[in-house]
Design a protein around this motif. Structure first.
Motif, PDB file in Angstrom:
ATOM      1  N   UNK A  58       0.834  -1.201   0.000  1.00 26.06           N
ATOM      2  CA  UNK A  58       0.000   0.000   0.000  1.00 26.06           C
ATOM      3  C   UNK A  58       0.866   1.248   0.000  1.00 26.06           C
ATOM      4  N   UNK A  59       1.820   1.290   0.925  1.00 27.85           N
ATOM      5  CA  UNK A  59       2.561   2.534   1.070  1.00 27.85           C
ATOM      6  C   UNK A  59       3.506   2.751  -0.094  1.00 27.85           C
ATOM      7  N   UNK A 103       3.244   1.715  -3.077  1.00 27.04           N
ATOM      8  CA  UNK A 103       2.580   2.056  -4.332  1.00 27.04           C
ATOM      9  C   UNK A 103       1.924   3.428  -4.264  1.00 27.04           C
ATOM     10  N   UNK A 104       1.659   3.903  -3.072  1.00 26.18           N
ATOM     11  CA  UNK A 104       1.169   5.284  -2.959  1.00 26.18           C
ATOM     12  C   UNK A 104       2.284   6.257  -3.298  1.00 26.18           C
ATOM     13  N   UNK A 138       4.511   4.870  -7.201  1.00 21.87           N
ATOM     14  CA  UNK A 138       3.732   3.971  -8.050  1.00 21.87           C
ATOM     15  C   UNK A 138       4.494   3.487  -9.273  1.00 21.87           C
ATOM     16  N   UNK A 151      -3.662   3.085  -9.042  1.00 22.98           N
ATOM     17  CA  UNK A 151      -2.779   3.969  -8.283  1.00 22.98           C
ATOM     18  C   UNK A 151      -3.302   5.394  -8.240  1.00 22.98           C
ATOM     19  N   UNK A 203      -6.800   5.863   2.305  1.00 16.22           N
ATOM     20  CA  UNK A 203      -6.355   4.600   1.736  1.00 16.22           C
ATOM     21  C   UNK A 203      -5.289   3.967   2.621  1.00 16.22           C
ATOM     22  N   UNK A 204      -4.318   4.740   3.044  1.00 13.52           N
ATOM     23  CA  UNK A 204      -3.253   4.157   3.853  1.00 13.52           C
ATOM     24  C   UNK A 204      -3.755   3.877   5.277  1.00 13.52           C
TER      25      UNK A 204
END
Lengths: 476, 452
Positions: A80-81, A83-84, A87, B113, B123-124
């Motif tokens: 998650x992190x 790709x935030x 990306x 993304x 989201x996080x």
């Protein structure tokens, strides 16, 4: 980078990734890979002496609860992190390593199923004494399987990590197998294995202090067992640590001087060695004391110290590993500002703004310099810097120009940024063209005295620049 | 309401603009069709466990509260039995989520993304929120004994977890919705505003009902397993009554889907609709009808025969789920079709531009002019000092003309300084240039001393 830019302008984006990733590694190494073999040994001893069995179960309870909550979720959190924040790079890695990750995932699923079976059937009652014995031996077998699978999960991840650190491979052969054959793989895996086993010992020892009575027989026996365990693995950890250090590729070592903490610590090697020596030495001291005087033990909390020392060592190595990858996210292929090396000629000629779909300024004009500069900052610097928080650019430039309180010189900044990759190996070259560099400087000089955070799209939303080039937007 | 109004007005202004970014310049790791199959299948497995975790937690709360109100120990036990399945299902839900996550990352990189970034903070937050919810579930499960006499507290722990579980799906649904609507990307400012996208809430209730339906069926099976010692565990509860209850949950939830389903369909932005997709969805829905009829018959039929048709019912409903999953994919594929074409074109244009610029940069004239002029000392300068020193201007450090004047005829001291600089001027200090070897040091010093 052709994605909207998420940015945390106070904590910094790298910090978020680092916290999640390091937490995950600590739990994976300390509570899974390192601890399961110990629980298993205790369970086997417990076949003769049930007090061992009870202690093992309690220790496993802690490991089970933490690994299936924080452990599992931080594992997902790494995806998650990263790709935030990056990306482009994580997307590229997934495309190339899809197969490898799929295999890794099946191993991981097996591991989770095994730990549930192992823990949840521990106290299963069987009808007769004979059944009970057979049941228990199957249970022990599950323990072996679990220990092996947790190690295999780690072994695959290390291959992926090793790949990312080794420059060149990505460009030559984009296959997963070269992750295993690359020169850092075996040393890194060996080091992590012993480090995990030692850390597991420290964790088990600490928990034992809480789960056993001070004067009980089991306290004495388990402290002896665990200290022997730790004594046995410390030398191997030390040797493997130096081995790992020695094989880190030449090109990467150049960056290591800043890897450790900040720039002032140029003598990284000393520090690395010291961290290794002191933490292992500290562990030895406390554990040795417990070993020699099992009855006379220091207060329980003292046994958090070896755990923290081991966690510190582990975290420190992760940080160094992350850092020596700079300025690349993928050695030789993609810089950590997530532009590909081969994009540079185009971007430095035409500019990064023109080739970004999500920016509010498509090109720099006399009127939009500040805003365009902010966009350039977000694209080119924000993956590693904030404006005023962690690794703040205002602070960096202030320090560089001697904290005089005077406005920074534009021409000096320009010369610095155009060449920063040469003297500061950890930073990629400035990706944009000259107009964008000028705009960036206008922006930076603007925030020198008048700080306003540079927010990411999660707060500001998107605003598109009016593009002259019609192909950039469309009317579907 | 305000949010909706905002979005609406923004809509009018911005319909013209849809960003078209470029894709990653790397091929897909597998044929696209195969990835689609993997995505649909792995997602269904994941969501099945999510349903069981969520529905399980909800029903645990319900039965424990019922036991508390009715002062019936059996309901308390029942809730514990359900809680035990939930903690397993929740672990499966997480690990099974990784495969669809990676696959959607691969297939819909840009879209996924972008949606993540636009709702980034929330989201996080999924990570810590789920961790807390899971820890609360454990705290609840392992304190049945300890908190036997403080039921309100025990219930509150679970209620908190259930509250989190009620919230978290909204984050996922918002993202999944946002990702297939590139034309809305310019309108959202963070998670809360994205919640106002038309399709989020209907889908949310669709999900909740699905969870109850699936869990009802699962628990029916769970408690009627031959290996399960029902009589030994419960004193007053009858297995038949419980089975009827679980069937009723599935039945009620499924009937509700017939109301919510059409709303979901109607609120979907039209762009993704196609006859193909509607056919798939309608077929899926019709397959569930015989299942519902069977459930109804079993609930009202002979007690001894309840459960006979369970395999049939489960099979029919599984097919419904598969069809819905496939329909969902078709909708996404159609919505994004045009945009994906534009992206593809853009990616190709960019690739060509990159290539052209690289050729230009490598053109031979440029190279020779550069290489010919640089002396070895100047190369060292370009690579190590240029960021801080110019020839006749102060940057971070003094100009090299100044340095040349200071060290006139004293190459040794100059080399010594470079290797181990001191501190003379106000401002920053110079870092030691330990990366240079003796020859490089000599070269650069020689070169500096030629400057005038």
């Amino acid at each position: 980078m052709d994605f909207p830019i998420f940015h945390l302008d106070f904590f910094g984006d790298r910090l978020m990734i680092a916290v999640i990733a390091i937490l995950h590694v600590l739990i994976n190494h300390g509570l899974a890979v390192g601890l399961v073999p110990i629980v298993l040994c205790m369970e086997i001893k417990g076949l003769k002496d049930p007090t061992w069995d009870r202690l093992a179960y309690k220790i496993l309870t802690v490991a089970f609860i933490i690994t299936t909550t924080v452990g599992a979720l931080t594992g997902v959190g790494i995806w998650f992190s990263s790709s935030l924040i990056n990306p482009y790079s994580i997307g590229s890695l997934i495309r190339v390593f899809y197969g490898a990750w799929f295999v890794e995932w099946t191993v991981f699923v097996t591991e989770v199923i095994l730990i549930m079976i192992y823990y949840l059937t521990w106290k299963k009652k069987h009808k007769t004494e004979a059944h009970q014995l057979v049941g228990k031996s199957y249970h022990v077998l599950t323990g072996y399987a679990l220990a092996i699978f947790s190690w295999v999960t780690m072994a695959i991840i290390v291959a992926i990590l090793g790949f990312m650190m080794d420059p060149g491979n990505w460009n030559n052969d984009r296959t997963f197998l070269s992750g295993f054959t690359n020169p850092i793989y075996v040393p890194q895996l060996t080091f992590r294995t012993f480090l995990a086993l030692t850390t597991g010992g420290a964790v088990a020892l600490c928990l034992t202090m809480f789960f056993t009575d001070k004067n009980s027989e089991i306290r004495k026996k388990s402290v002896r067992f665990l200290s022997k365990w730790i004594f046995a693995f410390i030398p191997f950890t030390l040797i493997a640590g130096f081995w790992y250090y020695l094989v880190i590729p030449e090109g990467m070592l150049k960056n290591m001087s800043v890897a450790v903490g900040t720039q002032q610590f140029q003598n990284y090697y000393e520090i690395l060695r010291q961290v290794l020596m002191y933490s292992l030495g500290g562990v030895l001291l406390i554990v040795g004391f417990a070993f020699l005087y099992p009855r006379f033990t220091p207060p329980k909390w003292a046994f958090f110290i070896p755990v923290l020392l081991m966690f510190g060592l582990l975290g420190y190595f992760e940080r160094v590993r992350e850092f020596i990858r700079k300025p690349y996210v993928i050695g030789g292929y993609m810089y950590s500002n997530t532009f590909r090396v081969e994009d540079y000629p185009l971007l430095q000629r035409d500019g990064i703004l023109k080739h970004s779909a999500f920016v509010s300024t498509k090109e720099v004009t006399a009127h939009n310099q500040y805003e365009a500069g902010k966009n350039v900052f977000l694209i080119a610097c924000s993956r590693c810097h904030t404006t005023g928080g962690v690794n703040s650019l205002v602070e960096k430039f202030d320090n560089m120009y001697g904290n005089t309180g005077k406005p920074w010189g534009a021409s000096a900044m320009k010369a610095y940024i155009s060449n920063m990759h040469l003297s500061r190996y950890y930073m990629p070259p400035f990706p944009g063209n000259e107009k964008e560099l000028d705009a960036l400087i206008v922006y930076l000089k603007g925030i020198q005295f008048n700080s306003a955070p540079a927010e990411g799209v999660q707060n500001t939303g998107l605003e598109l620049g009016t593009a002259k080039d019609q192909s950039l937007t469309s009317n579907p | 309401m305000n949010i909706l109004a905002n979005i609406f007005s923004a809509c009018l202004l911005l319909v013209q603009q849809t960003p078209v970014p470029k894709d990653l310049p790397l091929p897909l790791p597998l044929p696209e069709e195969l990835l689609v199959v993997l995505l649909v299948v792995s997602f269904l497995v994941h969501i099945l466990f999510v349903n069981l975790m969520f529905g399980g937690a909800l029903l645990t709360l319900f039965f424990e509260a019922l036991g508390y109100v009715k002062k019936n120990e059996d309901y308390d036990k029942l809730s514990l039995e359900i809680a035990k399945t939930t903690t397993v299902n929740k672990s499966m839900a997480v690990v099974m989520g990784v495969a669809p996550l990676l696959t959607i990352n691969t297939l819909y990189t840009l879209y996924f993304y972008t949606a993540n970034a636009l709702t980034g903070l929330m989201w996080i937050m999924i990570i810590p929120l789920v961790i807390v919810a899971f820890l609360l579930l454990y705290a609840h499960k392992y304190t049945y004994e300890a908190l036997r006499h403080n039921k309100p507290l025990h219930l509150a722990i679970l209620a908190l977890a259930v509250g989190l579980f009620l919230f978290i799906p909204l984050i996922f649904l918002t993202n999944i919705n946002l990702m297939i609507q590139p034309d809305k990307w310019l309108m959202v400012k963070g998670f809360v505003s994205a919640l106002g996208l038309p399709n989020v809430w209907p889908r949310y209730f669709h999900f909740i009902m699905a969870s109850l339906g699936v869990t009802g069926l699962f628990l029916f099976w769970w408690f009627s397993r031959r290996a399960y010692d029902f009589e030994g565990t419960f004193n007053t509860l009858k297995l038949y009554d419980l089975k009827k209850r679980f069937y009723s949950i599935t039945f009620g939830a499924s009937v509700a889907q017939f109301l919510i389903g059409p709303i979901v369909l109607l609120t979907l932005p039209e762009k993704g609709l196609s006859w193909h997709m509607i056919l798939v969805i309608v077929t899926g829905a019709s397959i569930s009808i015989p299942a519902l009829v069977y459930i109804w018959k079993e609930i009202n039929g002979e007690p001894a025969k309840i459960g006979r048709r369970f395999p049939w019912i489960a099979t029919c409903l599984s097919f419904t789920v598969i069809f819905m999953g496939y329909g969902r994919h078709l909708y996404r594929a159609t919505s994004l079709e045009t945009h994906q074409k534009l992206v593809k074109q853009k990616t190709e244009e960019y690739r060509l531009a990159v290539e052209e610029a690289r050729k230009e940069a490598l053109s031979p004239q440029k190279d020779t002019t550069q290489v010919a002029v640089l002396s070895p000392g100047q190369v060292v300068y370009e690579n190590n000092c240029k960021a801080c020193h110019a020839l006749d201007q102060t940057l971070v450090g003094p100009s090299f003309k100044e340095a040349a004047a200071i060290y006139k005829n004293d190459k040794a001291s100059l080399m010594a300084w470079i290797k181990k600089p001191g501190k003379k001027r106000e401002g920053a200090a110079m870092p030691a240039q330990t990366q240079l070897n003796e020859k490089e040091l000599g070269d650069v010093a020689d070169w500096i001393l030629t400057l005038k």
